[in-house]
Design a protein around this motif. Sequence first.
Motif, short mmCIF file in Angstrom:
data_model
loop_
_atom_site.label_atom_id
_atom_site.label_comp_id
_atom_site.label_asym_id
_atom_site.label_seq_id
_atom_site.Cartn_x
_atom_site.Cartn_y
_atom_site.Cartn_z
N ILE A 226 57.52 55.51 41.56
CA ILE A 226 57.97 54.43 40.68
C ILE A 226 57.19 54.56 39.38
CG2 ILE A 226 56.31 52.65 41.43
CD1 ILE A 226 58.76 50.69 41.30
N ARG A 227 57.90 54.32 38.26
CA ARG A 227 57.27 54.46 36.95
C ARG A 227 57.61 53.28 36.06
NH1 ARG A 227 59.22 59.50 38.32
NH2 ARG A 227 57.66 61.18 38.42
N THR A 228 56.60 52.78 35.37
CA THR A 228 56.80 51.76 34.33
C THR A 228 56.00 52.21 33.11
OG1 THR A 228 54.88 50.38 34.88
CG2 THR A 228 56.90 49.99 36.14
N ASP A 229 55.99 51.37 32.08
CA ASP A 229 55.23 51.72 30.88
C ASP A 229 53.74 51.85 31.18
OD1 ASP A 229 57.58 51.63 29.49
OD2 ASP A 229 57.30 49.56 28.80
N ALA A 230 53.27 51.07 32.18
CA ALA A 230 51.83 51.01 32.42
C ALA A 230 51.37 51.77 33.66
CB ALA A 230 51.38 49.55 32.53
N LEU A 231 52.29 52.18 34.51
CA LEU A 231 51.85 52.84 35.74
C LEU A 231 52.85 53.89 36.19
CD1 LEU A 231 53.54 51.66 38.44
CD2 LEU A 231 52.20 49.64 37.91
N SER A 232 52.34 54.83 36.97
CA SER A 232 53.16 55.87 37.58
C SER A 232 52.51 56.21 38.92
CB SER A 232 53.24 57.11 36.69
OG SER A 232 53.96 58.15 37.33
N ILE A 233 53.21 55.92 40.01
CA ILE A 233 52.67 56.14 41.34
C ILE A 233 53.66 56.95 42.16
CG2 ILE A 233 51.36 54.99 43.18
CD1 ILE A 233 52.09 52.34 41.85
N SER A 234 53.16 57.77 43.05
CA SER A 234 54.04 58.50 43.96
C SER A 234 53.33 58.78 45.27
CB SER A 234 54.52 59.82 43.33
OG SER A 234 53.43 60.69 43.11
N SER A 235 54.11 58.90 46.33
CA SER A 235 53.61 59.33 47.64
C SER A 235 54.46 60.50 48.10
CB SER A 235 53.70 58.19 48.67
OG SER A 235 52.70 57.23 48.46
N VAL A 236 53.82 61.47 48.72
CA VAL A 236 54.53 62.67 49.17
C VAL A 236 54.27 62.89 50.66
CG1 VAL A 236 54.78 65.16 48.88
CG2 VAL A 236 54.30 63.73 46.89
N TRP A 237 55.35 63.17 51.38
CA TRP A 237 55.26 63.54 52.80
C TRP A 237 55.65 65.02 52.91
CZ3 TRP A 237 56.81 58.95 50.95
CH2 TRP A 237 56.32 57.78 51.55
N THR A 238 54.93 65.75 53.74
CA THR A 238 55.25 67.15 54.00
C THR A 238 55.43 67.37 55.50
OG1 THR A 238 52.89 67.73 54.09
CG2 THR A 238 53.99 67.94 51.96
N ASP A 239 55.87 68.57 55.86
CA ASP A 239 56.06 68.96 57.27
C ASP A 239 57.09 68.09 57.99
OD1 ASP A 239 54.10 71.00 57.09
OD2 ASP A 239 52.52 69.54 57.46
N LEU A 240 58.04 67.54 57.24
CA LEU A 240 59.16 66.85 57.87
C LEU A 240 60.20 67.88 58.30
CD1 LEU A 240 59.53 63.86 55.36
CD2 LEU A 240 58.28 63.90 57.54
N ASN A 241 61.18 67.43 59.06
CA ASN A 241 62.18 68.34 59.63
C ASN A 241 63.48 68.30 58.84
OD1 ASN A 241 63.47 70.10 61.46
ND2 ASN A 241 64.23 68.38 62.65
N ASN A 242 63.98 69.48 58.49
CA ASN A 242 65.33 69.60 57.91
C ASN A 242 66.25 70.12 59.01
OD1 ASN A 242 63.32 70.67 55.47
ND2 ASN A 242 64.87 69.22 54.79
N PRO A 243 67.10 69.27 59.58
CA PRO A 243 67.93 69.69 60.71
C PRO A 243 68.86 70.84 60.34
CG PRO A 243 68.00 67.30 60.42
CD PRO A 243 67.35 67.87 59.20
N GLU A 244 69.08 71.71 61.31
CA GLU A 244 70.03 72.81 61.11
C GLU A 244 71.46 72.26 61.15
OE1 GLU A 244 69.39 75.93 60.43
OE2 GLU A 244 67.20 75.70 60.54
N LEU A 245 72.31 72.80 60.30
CA LEU A 245 73.72 72.39 60.30
C LEU A 245 74.43 72.98 61.50
CD1 LEU A 245 74.59 72.84 56.52
CD2 LEU A 245 74.16 70.68 57.73
N ASP A 246 75.36 72.21 62.05
CA ASP A 246 76.17 72.65 63.19
C ASP A 246 77.45 73.30 62.64
OD1 ASP A 246 77.71 73.00 65.44
OD2 ASP A 246 77.48 70.95 66.18
#
Length: 338
Positions: A226-246
């Motif tokens: 989220i970003r505003t004029d006064a702040l910019s914050i972010s959270s990142v998750w890694t090692d999540l699963n991307n399911p294979e397409l059927d």
Amino acid sequence: MRFKASIQNITTFTKLTASLNSLGPLAWVKLSEEQVCFTIIPEQGTQVWAVLSIDSIFRDIFVQSAANNVINLEVPLTSLNRALKSALNATSAQIRLTKKDNMPMLALTIVTTASSNALPPATANNDDGFDAPFDDEFGRGNRETIVTQEIPVRVLAPDTVAGLHEPQCRDPDVHIVLPPLMQLKSISDRFTKLALADTKSGSGTIASRTRLELAANMHGCLKMSIRTDALSISSVWTDLNNPELDPSQVVGGENGIAAHPSTRMKQLGSADGRSDEGWALVRIDGRDWGKVMSVGRLGGRVIACFCHEHALVLYVYLPQDDGDNESVLTYYVSSYSA
């Protein structure tokens, strides 16, 4: 027209209606002997199309109507959820479609059993003059209480709902299994509160200042910012699963998968999330997103499909006691433009 069923999972039913009620006051409920569907189509915000197997909520269901034994109802979710909350400690509950003063109603009949074993011992005078304690036959044991609550509903003709269909979306650029929704909700609510607290010190409307950016790639990474004029914050998750397409679910099978947008996106980016390439991004209202995340109280697996700068589609798969007839809630969230 007749509908009658026993509720076998009151807790799930109560949590579901509470989650849906946060997104809209009225639901279109489609009843048949195979499944029950809840649909929320607000004027603004997220649409929900939930398809639940009968076994996930009901048992001993009976549905009869002239429209191929399908009944369509408009149900006030606040009233239904309030009635279900009163049944959380019930020994049994039954729901049926009835009429009162010629107005259609859903009647929820709740049976509760209270034990009187905790009452202090009492005595009574017998005709022969001897005092004798009351036994179970004279006041102890279990006491059954039956309460019926009525929820006013509106019966919808088949023609009224014939034109309602799920939104059409193009093939997603990224699909990913989300971390626990209540975790996401906690972080997104915190981001939104920080942005709102900064409202007076910056420019722009409140709506524009509570827009979250949600992005994901095909290397198991998810980012919330989220970003505003006064702040910019972010959270990142890694090692999540991307399911294979059927291949059986993709037009063209294996060739269709090779040409799928997500396959092309997988060739970009990196697993550490540091690359700027290969990300699909949507901009969503933080307050609306917090309401969507309330479905996390139901548990289950959630797959998010990102259509870059267009829409986010969430598939919430509810946990089942058996693996058959899986129930899924589908959320359609439109993306704001930059």
